[in-house]
Design a protein around this motif. Structure first.
Motif, PDB file in Angstrom:
ATOM      1  N   UNK A   5      -0.534  -0.929 -13.957  1.00  0.00           N
ATOM      2  CA  UNK A   5       0.256  -0.002 -13.140  1.00  0.00           C
ATOM      3  C   UNK A   5       0.691  -0.619 -11.805  1.00  0.00           C
ATOM      4  N   UNK A   6       0.461  -1.931 -11.653  1.00  0.00           N
ATOM      5  CA  UNK A   6       1.009  -2.677 -10.515  1.00  0.00           C
ATOM      6  C   UNK A   6       1.965  -3.726 -11.046  1.00  0.00           C
ATOM      7  N   UNK A   7       3.244  -3.655 -10.608  1.00  0.00           N
ATOM      8  CA  UNK A   7       4.252  -4.611 -11.072  1.00  0.00           C
ATOM      9  C   UNK A   7       4.832  -5.349  -9.858  1.00  0.00           C
ATOM     10  N   UNK A   8       4.532  -6.664  -9.808  1.00  0.00           N
ATOM     11  CA  UNK A   8       4.972  -7.470  -8.675  1.00  0.00           C
ATOM     12  C   UNK A   8       6.335  -8.102  -8.905  1.00  0.00           C
ATOM     13  N   UNK A   9       7.140  -8.139  -7.875  1.00  0.00           N
ATOM     14  CA  UNK A   9       8.415  -8.858  -7.889  1.00  0.00           C
ATOM     15  C   UNK A   9       8.451  -9.731  -6.630  1.00  0.00           C
ATOM     16  N   UNK A  10       7.813 -10.941  -6.696  1.00  0.00           N
ATOM     17  CA  UNK A  10       7.678 -11.777  -5.495  1.00  0.00           C
ATOM     18  C   UNK A  10       9.026 -12.188  -4.904  1.00  0.00           C
TER      19      UNK A  10
ATOM     20  N   UNK B 204      11.793 -10.507  -4.728  1.00  0.00           N
ATOM     21  CA  UNK B 204      12.320  -9.395  -3.933  1.00  0.00           C
ATOM     22  C   UNK B 204      11.290  -8.889  -2.919  1.00  0.00           C
ATOM     23  N   UNK B 205      10.095  -9.516  -2.891  1.00  0.00           N
ATOM     24  CA  UNK B 205       9.004  -9.061  -2.024  1.00  0.00           C
ATOM     25  C   UNK B 205       8.798  -7.555  -2.157  1.00  0.00           C
ATOM     26  N   UNK B 206       8.693  -7.153  -3.413  1.00  0.00           N
ATOM     27  CA  UNK B 206       8.556  -5.733  -3.725  1.00  0.00           C
ATOM     28  C   UNK B 206       7.455  -5.553  -4.763  1.00  0.00           C
ATOM     29  N   UNK B 207       6.689  -4.480  -4.614  1.00  0.00           N
ATOM     30  CA  UNK B 207       5.723  -4.137  -5.647  1.00  0.00           C
ATOM     31  C   UNK B 207       5.900  -2.668  -6.032  1.00  0.00           C
ATOM     32  N   UNK B 208       5.937  -2.443  -7.352  1.00  0.00           N
ATOM     33  CA  UNK B 208       5.993  -1.074  -7.865  1.00  0.00           C
ATOM     34  C   UNK B 208       4.583  -0.673  -8.281  1.00  0.00           C
ATOM     35  N   UNK B 209       4.125   0.436  -7.736  1.00  0.00           N
ATOM     36  CA  UNK B 209       2.774   0.920  -8.037  1.00  0.00           C
ATOM     37  C   UNK B 209       2.872   2.347  -8.564  1.00  0.00           C
TER      38      UNK B 209
ATOM     39  N   UNK C  26      -1.400 -13.309   0.910  1.00  0.00           N
ATOM     40  CA  UNK C  26      -1.334 -12.978  -0.512  1.00  0.00           C
ATOM     41  C   UNK C  26       0.023 -13.323  -1.111  1.00  0.00           C
ATOM     42  N   UNK C  27       0.013 -13.719  -2.411  1.00  0.00           N
ATOM     43  CA  UNK C  27       1.276 -14.010  -3.101  1.00  0.00           C
ATOM     44  C   UNK C  27       1.754 -12.825  -3.923  1.00  0.00           C
ATOM     45  N   UNK C  28       0.843 -11.900  -4.206  1.00  0.00           N
ATOM     46  CA  UNK C  28       1.209 -10.712  -4.972  1.00  0.00           C
ATOM     47  C   UNK C  28       0.185  -9.603  -4.717  1.00  0.00           C
ATOM     48  N   UNK C  29       0.579  -8.396  -5.079  1.00  0.00           N
ATOM     49  CA  UNK C  29      -0.339  -7.271  -4.907  1.00  0.00           C
ATOM     50  C   UNK C  29      -1.398  -7.285  -6.000  1.00  0.00           C
ATOM     51  N   UNK C  30      -2.626  -6.935  -5.637  1.00  0.00           N
ATOM     52  CA  UNK C  30      -3.744  -6.909  -6.583  1.00  0.00           C
ATOM     53  C   UNK C  30      -4.607  -5.679  -6.311  1.00  0.00           C
ATOM     54  N   UNK C  31      -5.560  -5.460  -7.203  1.00  0.00           N
ATOM     55  CA  UNK C  31      -6.544  -4.396  -7.003  1.00  0.00           C
ATOM     56  C   UNK C  31      -7.934  -4.975  -7.161  1.00  0.00           C
TER      57      UNK C  31
END
Ligand SMILES: [Cu+2]
Length: 197
Positions: free
Chosen positions: A33-38, A40-45, A176-181
């Motif tokens: 449920x976390x989708x990274x787009x490095x 575009x520096x955007x994360x969809x959660x 960080x290079x991407x969003x994580x949990x």
């Protein structure tokens, strides 16, 4: 004697609570449920309130008092996003009983939690409207820029839900290079059904 030990544990617990940046657990992972787009520096959660309500009811045949976000609650999950990224948060109320909302707030110790959060408590003005919660099966898109490095909550502003544990940690970091949990297993009782993978 036992009392003394209890007091020490309480003191230890409150000392740890005052350092919310220190997570006593698991490996960082990127859930479905976390989708990274490095680029575009955007994360969809995508976050579903009361994701595990039905499973808890099935197991215990009673309504539990745990209210959750994607199966996590009371700070047993931290979502960490890179600084200055845009967060596109899709919030869905999956509850079959209650309204819920989602708000970015500062970190509160249990003892200082307000009985109820209001719109003024929202960091960066980020909250789903109305704070009292959206209806069952409703959804809201919440977009904001994670502009300030630090530790925050993603909390439900409905009635006493913050005090009742309807919150998880949210952290903004510049390394960080991407969003994580990260799951904090020490706050996740084994008998509880797992969170959303
Ligand atoms: Cu709630």
């Amino acid at each position: 004697m036992a009392m003394e030990r209890f007091t020490r544990l309480v003191l230890l617990a409150s000392a740890l609570e005052s350092l919310p940046g220190i997570v006593l657990a698991g490996e960082p992972f990127v859930p479905s449920w976390i989708k990274n787009d490095p680029t575009a520096k955007t994360v969809a959660i995508e976050i579903v309130a009361d994701w595990n309500q039905v499973e808890r009811f099935r197991r215990g045949n009673i309504r539990t008092d745990i209210i959750d976000f994607n199966g996590y609650w009371g700070g047993n999950l931290t979502i960490i996003v890179p600084a200055a990224w845009t967060v596109q948060l899709e919030f869905i109320n999956g509850s079959s009983s209650f309204r819920h909302s989602l708000m970015v707030t500062r970190v509160y110790a249990q003892s200082e939690m307000p009985v109820k959060l209001t719109a003024e408590d929202a960091i960066w003005g980020a909250y789903t409207d109305p704070p009292e919660g959206i209806k069952l099966n409703e959804r809201r898109q919440l977009n904001f820029v994670a502009k300030d490095v630090g530790n925050y909550f993603l909390a439900c502003a409905r009635q006493t839900h913050l005090m009742d544990g309807h919150w998880i940690y949210f952290e903004v970091r510049d390394d960080l290079k991407q969003a994580v949990a990260i799951v904090d297993e020490s706050k996740f009782p084994q008998e509880q059904p797992p969170g959303r993978p």
